[in-house]
Design a protein around this motif. Structure first.
Motif, PDB file in Angstrom:
ATOM      1  N   LEU A  15       0.700  -1.233  -0.028  1.00 46.23           N
ATOM      2  CA  LEU A  15      -0.124  -0.056   0.014  1.00 46.23           C
ATOM      3  C   LEU A  15       0.883   1.136   0.166  1.00 46.23           C
ATOM      4  CD1 LEU A  15      -3.094   0.997   0.203  1.00 46.23           C
ATOM      5  CD2 LEU A  15      -2.696   0.843   2.459  1.00 46.23           C
ATOM      6  N   VAL A  16       1.925   1.318   0.856  1.00 38.70           N
ATOM      7  CA  VAL A  16       2.901   2.564   0.957  1.00 38.70           C
ATOM      8  C   VAL A  16       3.652   2.529  -0.380  1.00 38.70           C
ATOM      9  CG1 VAL A  16       4.780   3.378   1.923  1.00 38.70           C
ATOM     10  CG2 VAL A  16       3.096   2.281   3.399  1.00 38.70           C
ATOM     11  N   ILE A  17       4.104   1.490  -0.961  1.00 44.17           N
ATOM     12  CA  ILE A  17       5.021   1.695  -2.216  1.00 44.17           C
ATOM     13  C   ILE A  17       3.957   2.319  -3.189  1.00 44.17           C
ATOM     14  CG2 ILE A  17       6.070   0.313  -3.924  1.00 44.17           C
ATOM     15  CD1 ILE A  17       7.762   0.939  -1.216  1.00 44.17           C
ATOM     16  N   THR A  18       2.789   1.777  -3.514  1.00 41.20           N
ATOM     17  CA  THR A  18       1.914   2.148  -4.439  1.00 41.20           C
ATOM     18  C   THR A  18       1.489   3.673  -4.331  1.00 41.20           C
ATOM     19  OG1 THR A  18       0.966  -0.181  -4.777  1.00 41.20           O
ATOM     20  CG2 THR A  18      -0.266   1.472  -5.392  1.00 41.20           C
ATOM     21  N   ALA A  19       1.233   4.011  -3.098  1.00 42.78           N
ATOM     22  CA  ALA A  19       0.665   5.292  -2.921  1.00 42.78           C
ATOM     23  C   ALA A  19       1.845   6.142  -3.205  1.00 42.78           C
ATOM     24  CB  ALA A  19       0.210   5.590  -1.513  1.00 42.78           C
ATOM     25  N   VAL A  20       3.380   5.858  -2.926  1.00 44.81           N
ATOM     26  CA  VAL A  20       4.238   6.901  -2.907  1.00 44.81           C
ATOM     27  C   VAL A  20       4.687   6.882  -4.580  1.00 44.81           C
ATOM     28  CG1 VAL A  20       6.630   7.146  -2.505  1.00 44.81           C
ATOM     29  CG2 VAL A  20       5.147   6.567  -0.637  1.00 44.81           C
ATOM     30  N   ARG A  21       4.541   5.578  -5.307  1.00 45.83           N
ATOM     31  CA  ARG A  21       4.779   5.624  -6.595  1.00 45.83           C
ATOM     32  C   ARG A  21       3.734   6.605  -7.506  1.00 45.83           C
ATOM     33  NH1 ARG A  21       5.999  -0.669  -7.527  1.00 45.83           N
ATOM     34  NH2 ARG A  21       8.349  -0.429  -7.212  1.00 45.83           N
ATOM     35  N   GLN A  22       2.377   6.234  -6.942  1.00 42.50           N
ATOM     36  CA  GLN A  22       1.569   7.184  -7.722  1.00 42.50           C
ATOM     37  C   GLN A  22       1.742   8.727  -7.421  1.00 42.50           C
ATOM     38  OE1 GLN A  22      -2.065   5.921  -5.664  1.00 42.50           O
ATOM     39  NE2 GLN A  22      -2.620   4.563  -7.270  1.00 42.50           N
ATOM     40  N   CYS A  24       4.689  10.231  -6.453  1.00 37.91           N
ATOM     41  CA  CYS A  24       5.738  10.400  -7.450  1.00 37.91           C
ATOM     42  C   CYS A  24       5.539  10.880  -8.897  1.00 37.91           C
ATOM     43  CB  CYS A  24       7.190   9.482  -7.368  1.00 37.91           C
ATOM     44  SG  CYS A  24       7.911   9.600  -5.527  1.00 37.91           S
ATOM     45  N   THR A  25       4.868   9.867  -9.418  1.00 39.84           N
ATOM     46  CA  THR A  25       4.534   9.890 -10.874  1.00 39.84           C
ATOM     47  C   THR A  25       3.562  11.204 -11.156  1.00 39.84           C
ATOM     48  OG1 THR A  25       4.413   7.519 -11.159  1.00 39.84           O
ATOM     49  CG2 THR A  25       3.029   9.003 -12.897  1.00 39.84           C
ATOM     50  N   LYS A  26       2.758  11.630 -10.301  1.00 39.49           N
ATOM     51  CA  LYS A  26       1.925  12.903 -10.364  1.00 39.49           C
ATOM     52  C   LYS A  26       2.759  13.816 -10.251  1.00 39.49           C
ATOM     53  CE  LYS A  26      -1.872  15.218  -7.947  1.00 39.49           C
ATOM     54  NZ  LYS A  26      -2.851  15.226  -6.793  1.00 39.49           N
ATOM     55  N   ASN A  27       3.822  14.013  -9.340  1.00 36.48           N
ATOM     56  CA  ASN A  27       4.656  15.108  -9.200  1.00 36.48           C
ATOM     57  C   ASN A  27       5.968  15.189  -9.901  1.00 36.48           C
ATOM     58  OD1 ASN A  27       3.203  17.066  -7.000  1.00 36.48           O
ATOM     59  ND2 ASN A  27       2.959  14.719  -6.367  1.00 36.48           N
ATOM     60  N   ASP A  28       5.914  14.268 -10.713  1.00 35.13           N
ATOM     61  CA  ASP A  28       7.203  14.259 -11.549  1.00 35.13           C
ATOM     62  C   ASP A  28       8.550  13.924 -10.834  1.00 35.13           C
ATOM     63  OD1 ASP A  28       8.444  13.871 -14.204  1.00 35.13           O
ATOM     64  OD2 ASP A  28       8.653  16.093 -14.276  1.00 35.13           O
ATOM     65  N   CYS A  29       8.542  13.202  -9.903  1.00 35.21           N
ATOM     66  CA  CYS A  29       9.755  13.039  -9.277  1.00 35.21           C
ATOM     67  C   CYS A  29      10.214  11.413  -9.193  1.00 35.21           C
ATOM     68  CB  CYS A  29       9.828  13.605  -7.996  1.00 35.21           C
ATOM     69  SG  CYS A  29       8.702  13.115  -6.532  1.00 35.21           S
ATOM     70  N   GLU A  30      11.361  11.095  -8.797  1.00 34.61           N
ATOM     71  CA  GLU A  30      11.678   9.843  -8.473  1.00 34.61           C
ATOM     72  C   GLU A  30      11.504   9.281  -7.087  1.00 34.61           C
ATOM     73  OE1 GLU A  30      12.630   7.566 -10.754  1.00 34.61           O
ATOM     74  OE2 GLU A  30      12.184   9.003 -12.267  1.00 34.61           O
ATOM     75  N   ARG A  37      11.620  10.340  -0.979  1.00 35.44           N
ATOM     76  CA  ARG A  37      11.928   9.956   0.313  1.00 35.44           C
ATOM     77  C   ARG A  37      11.005  10.617   1.246  1.00 35.44           C
ATOM     78  NH1 ARG A  37      16.991   9.813  -1.916  1.00 35.44           N
ATOM     79  NH2 ARG A  37      17.599  11.941  -1.279  1.00 35.44           N
ATOM     80  N   ARG A  38      10.797  11.704   1.412  1.00 32.26           N
ATOM     81  CA  ARG A  38       9.753  12.501   2.202  1.00 32.26           C
ATOM     82  C   ARG A  38       8.308  11.944   2.108  1.00 32.26           C
ATOM     83  NH1 ARG A  38       8.613  18.828   1.284  1.00 32.26           N
ATOM     84  NH2 ARG A  38       7.087  17.763  -0.017  1.00 32.26           N
ATOM     85  N   ALA A  39       8.140  11.635   0.930  1.00 34.82           N
ATOM     86  CA  ALA A  39       6.693  11.158   0.670  1.00 34.82           C
ATOM     87  C   ALA A  39       6.713   9.779   1.237  1.00 34.82           C
ATOM     88  CB  ALA A  39       6.293  10.702  -0.954  1.00 34.82           C
ATOM     89  N   LEU A  40       7.892   8.779   1.231  1.00 35.85           N
ATOM     90  CA  LEU A  40       7.813   7.606   1.620  1.00 35.85           C
ATOM     91  C   LEU A  40       7.760   7.601   3.193  1.00 35.85           C
ATOM     92  CD1 LEU A  40       8.152   4.533   1.067  1.00 35.85           C
ATOM     93  CD2 LEU A  40      10.635   4.768   1.081  1.00 35.85           C
ATOM     94  N   THR A  41       8.270   8.518   3.804  1.00 32.94           N
ATOM     95  CA  THR A  41       8.517   8.794   5.149  1.00 32.94           C
ATOM     96  C   THR A  41       6.909   9.023   5.752  1.00 32.94           C
ATOM     97  OG1 THR A  41      10.793   9.266   5.164  1.00 32.94           O
ATOM     98  CG2 THR A  41       9.486   9.868   7.232  1.00 32.94           C
ATOM     99  N   LEU A  42       6.346   9.888   5.243  1.00 33.68           N
ATOM    100  CA  LEU A  42       4.916  10.348   5.722  1.00 33.68           C
ATOM    101  C   LEU A  42       4.317   9.239   5.245  1.00 33.68           C
ATOM    102  CD1 LEU A  42       3.051  12.439   6.612  1.00 33.68           C
ATOM    103  CD2 LEU A  42       2.980  13.388   4.228  1.00 33.68           C
ATOM    104  N   LEU A  55      -4.962   6.719   1.920  1.00 27.39           N
ATOM    105  CA  LEU A  55      -3.537   6.880   1.832  1.00 27.39           C
ATOM    106  C   LEU A  55      -2.919   7.683   0.920  1.00 27.39           C
ATOM    107  CD1 LEU A  55      -0.911   6.389   3.515  1.00 27.39           C
ATOM    108  CD2 LEU A  55      -0.393   4.484   1.833  1.00 27.39           C
ATOM    109  N   PHE A  56      -3.412   7.521  -0.329  1.00 27.99           N
ATOM    110  CA  PHE A  56      -2.678   8.337  -1.246  1.00 27.99           C
ATOM    111  C   PHE A  56      -3.598   9.776  -1.282  1.00 27.99           C
ATOM    112  CE2 PHE A  56      -3.218  10.290  -5.727  1.00 27.99           C
ATOM    113  CZ  PHE A  56      -2.082  10.358  -5.997  1.00 27.99           C
ATOM    114  N   GLN A  57      -4.690   9.986  -0.931  1.00 28.20           N
ATOM    115  CA  GLN A  57      -5.263  11.293  -0.587  1.00 28.20           C
ATOM    116  C   GLN A  57      -4.838  11.929   0.443  1.00 28.20           C
ATOM    117  OE1 GLN A  57      -6.900   8.429  -1.142  1.00 28.20           O
ATOM    118  NE2 GLN A  57      -8.307   8.592  -2.870  1.00 28.20           N
ATOM    119  N   ASP A  58      -4.246  11.171   1.555  1.00 28.26           N
ATOM    120  CA  ASP A  58      -3.787  12.022   2.511  1.00 28.26           C
ATOM    121  C   ASP A  58      -2.487  12.248   2.357  1.00 28.26           C
ATOM    122  OD1 ASP A  58      -6.005  11.799   4.061  1.00 28.26           O
ATOM    123  OD2 ASP A  58      -5.317   9.655   5.242  1.00 28.26           O
TER     124      ASP A  58
END
Length: 78
Positions: A15-22, A24-30, A37-42, A55-58
């Motif tokens: 769930l975490v990996i999927t939300a962070v990938r989404q 990052c894709t939306k915000n054009d970053c790796e 990394r900040r997104a992953l931590t959060l 999770l993704f919305q939050d």
């Protein structure tokens, strides 16, 4: 951060990996970038302490995109 991620149950890790990938894709970053990394931590914190269904919305609500309205206002103010 990584230790916190590995301590989660498998379904929460996915769930975490999927939300962070989404995010990052939306915000054009790796994921490997500072923003990623900040997104992953959060996301890890959110999945531990809040609803998994949103999770993704939050994550999106709490993290500002790299080039969002603040940047536009700042560049227009000068």
């Amino acid at each position: 951060m990584l230790q916190s991620l590995i301590s989660l149950p498998d379904q929460d890790i996915e769930l975490v990996i999927t939300a962070v990938r989404q995010w990052c894709t939306k915000n054009d970053c790796e994921i490997d970038s500072n923003e990623g990394r900040r997104a992953l931590t959060l996301a890890i914190d959110l999945v531990q302490y809040s609803s998994r269904d949103t999770l993704f919305q939050d994550l999106t609500k709490r993290l500002c995109p790299r080039s969002g309205p603040i940047d536009a206002e700042t560049s227009g103010a000068g």
